[in-house]
Design a protein around this motif. Sequence first.
Motif, PDB file in Angstrom:
ATOM      1  N   LYS A 149       0.836  -1.203   0.000  1.00 54.25           N
ATOM      2  CA  LYS A 149       0.000   0.000   0.000  1.00 54.25           C
ATOM      3  C   LYS A 149       0.868   1.250   0.000  1.00 54.25           C
ATOM      4  O   LYS A 149       0.638   2.197  -0.738  1.00 54.25           O
ATOM      5  N   ARG A 181       1.224   4.168  -2.884  1.00 49.90           N
ATOM      6  CA  ARG A 181       0.920   5.550  -2.531  1.00 49.90           C
ATOM      7  C   ARG A 181       2.136   6.433  -2.799  1.00 49.90           C
ATOM      8  O   ARG A 181       2.038   7.500  -3.364  1.00 49.90           O
ATOM      9  N   LYS A 234      -0.526  -2.989  15.644  1.00 46.58           N
ATOM     10  CA  LYS A 234       0.706  -2.226  15.801  1.00 46.58           C
ATOM     11  C   LYS A 234       0.651  -1.379  17.068  1.00 46.58           C
ATOM     12  O   LYS A 234      -0.387  -0.844  17.428  1.00 46.58           O
ATOM     13  N   THR A 293       9.863   3.433  11.427  1.00 46.84           N
ATOM     14  CA  THR A 293       9.603   4.357  10.326  1.00 46.84           C
ATOM     15  C   THR A 293       8.772   5.527  10.843  1.00 46.84           C
ATOM     16  O   THR A 293       7.788   5.321  11.548  1.00 46.84           O
ATOM     17  N   ALA A 313      -4.234   6.644   9.010  1.00 49.02           N
ATOM     18  CA  ALA A 313      -4.230   6.921   7.567  1.00 49.02           C
ATOM     19  C   ALA A 313      -2.987   6.302   6.925  1.00 49.02           C
ATOM     20  O   ALA A 313      -3.043   5.755   5.821  1.00 49.02           O
ATOM     21  N   PHE A 314      -1.878   6.360   7.640  1.00 48.65           N
ATOM     22  CA  PHE A 314      -0.597   5.859   7.109  1.00 48.65           C
ATOM     23  C   PHE A 314      -0.588   4.333   7.046  1.00 48.65           C
ATOM     24  O   PHE A 314      -0.144   3.740   6.066  1.00 48.65           O
ATOM     25  N   LEU A 315      -1.116   3.699   8.106  1.00 53.87           N
ATOM     26  CA  LEU A 315      -1.055   2.242   8.188  1.00 53.87           C
ATOM     27  C   LEU A 315      -2.258   1.563   7.538  1.00 53.87           C
ATOM     28  O   LEU A 315      -2.214   0.387   7.217  1.00 53.87           O
ATOM     29  N   GLY A 316      -3.353   2.340   7.393  1.00 57.08           N
ATOM     30  CA  GLY A 316      -4.560   1.752   6.843  1.00 57.08           C
ATOM     31  C   GLY A 316      -5.229   0.774   7.793  1.00 57.08           C
ATOM     32  O   GLY A 316      -5.891  -0.156   7.378  1.00 57.08           O
ATOM     33  N   GLU A 317      -4.998   0.947   9.089  1.00 61.07           N
ATOM     34  CA  GLU A 317      -5.682   0.111  10.077  1.00 61.07           C
ATOM     35  C   GLU A 317      -5.846   0.903  11.372  1.00 61.07           C
ATOM     36  O   GLU A 317      -5.190   1.934  11.553  1.00 61.07           O
TER      37      GLU A 317
END
Lengths: 152, 422
Positions: free
Chosen positions: A34, A38, B5, B27, B110-114
């Motif tokens: 993902k 992006r 996470k 990260t 938003a970054f991890l999508g979870e």
Amino acid sequence: MEQPTDKRGAEKDLAEQRLEQLKYLQADFDNYRKKFDREREDIVKFASETLVRELLPILDDFDGALKTEKSKGLVALHAKILKTLYHAGLEPIDALGKEFDPHLHEALLRDKSDKPEGTVIEELRKGYSLKGKVIRPSGVKVSVGNKWERKK
Amino acid sequence: MGKEKIIGIDLGTSNSQAAVMLGGKPTIIPSAEGATVAGKMFPSVVAFTKEDILVGEPAKRQAVNNPEATIMAAKRKMGTDFKFTARGKEYTPQQISAFILQKIKRDAEAFLGEEVKKAVITVPAYFNDNQRTATKDAGRIAGLDVVRLVNEPTAAAMAYGLDKEGEHKVMVFDLGGGTLDVTIMEFGEGTFNVLSTSGDTQLGGTDMDKALIDFVISEFQRTDGIDLKKDKMTSQRIREAVEKAKIELSTVLETDINLPYITADASGPKHLNIRFTRSKLEQLVSPIINRCIHPVEQALKDASLTKNDIKKVIMVGGPTRMPVVQKFVEDHVGKKVERAVDPMECVALGAAIQGGILGGEVKDLVLLDVTPLTLGIETLGQVMRQSRYTYFRASGPLPRTTRRLGNSILSVCLRLQGAFPK
């Protein structure tokens, strides 16, 4: 009897551990894919951003120059560089006379004026967006209305 | 999907940021507003407008226009009864910090999508129990389960992997925008024990920037006789140009500050063009850097150590990127400083590593935490200072359990941070 059970237990533990690691790897892989997609989109879209950002101080120099020296040559040079940057997706942000918006503008000063409270009454530094993303907010002076008393 | 996470959060006085383990590496989680001058960090500012609550960059941008309802540096009030007032409502420091943490949670999701539910948050080594509890409360209000608080210097040391080395002593030199924190820690038995902390709450990069800007303005005054301080737009251009020159001088020895058409007088337009060398820059900031001497010496003295006892020196904070700051520390401690990890990111990265350990994602690493205070029991006529009533000495590793008998009417078992009897 004890030993085989122990061995089986240890193997089961190991299997569970590996499964756990696998789950992490799978999740990480999904996330990475993902993230990769992006980032690739962003790289293509904003490849020119670093260069354009570097050029903004030169546009400021032009704005300073045009205040004092409205020579034909300078005006033409300014127009030419702006046109080139506009083609790359750069757009100046509207500020003067607009309602102050912290997503587009940065308040540097505020002052009394006849304009309604919250109106941008002076643009001190031009703001720009690149392909819809604000790369630098406008530096502005904001009206506080005409009844305001400076608090000491 | 794998296990959830645990993100690591550097909740700073002026700037905050978060990081997470991805593919086995910590990260940085980018702020939704994108990178700013301060890198990937965003300002720890919360503002209440007529319609909205703003956090981060937009909140800072409107501060001049809305100073009464813009709250900065809430961290300085953590653990006190202080209440911020904005638009007729009162807010505790932990409520304000919670708005910052909520933004981090949103950006991380938003970054991890979870969904993100758990976090490790860093706090200064000198934070007391009230301040630590308040930080945990802030997390709870923001909908985050704060699984662990980690000392900022400990997080920085972890980002450098110092927890994988043998027993040693480390100095963390943290010079931020407005404060200096010097911490000396001892690593051993899987924990970092804080031996001493020292610092200056009124010393930082902002003072250095001001010294450089003042120099440029006074140079122009000398050569052209015009005071540029009066014009806000001009000061902005100078500020940006000086910032750029400062960064350039970290790698080259000479640059120039070139601002054509900076102003005009009756004789026509004026141009600012000043040659700027690294040695000039060092001369200008040296009075500020020299103020770091005392905190460094004090920290050594409080730890009853000499500089020869220090094995590693870690740099934290943007201003430590300047070669002159690194040189100062190297000269004073007599060691090469560690500089493999970005000094602006290492606290958040270390917090993410700790999150990875606690989530079971990172193996072969130790759990690190200490109680900052001595804990014990005070009964009638007996003072805690007497060692037999002290159950946990300050800086002792956690989690752990202790049990003490010998009192005929009372037997006490204290468990800290989920330690259970074996």
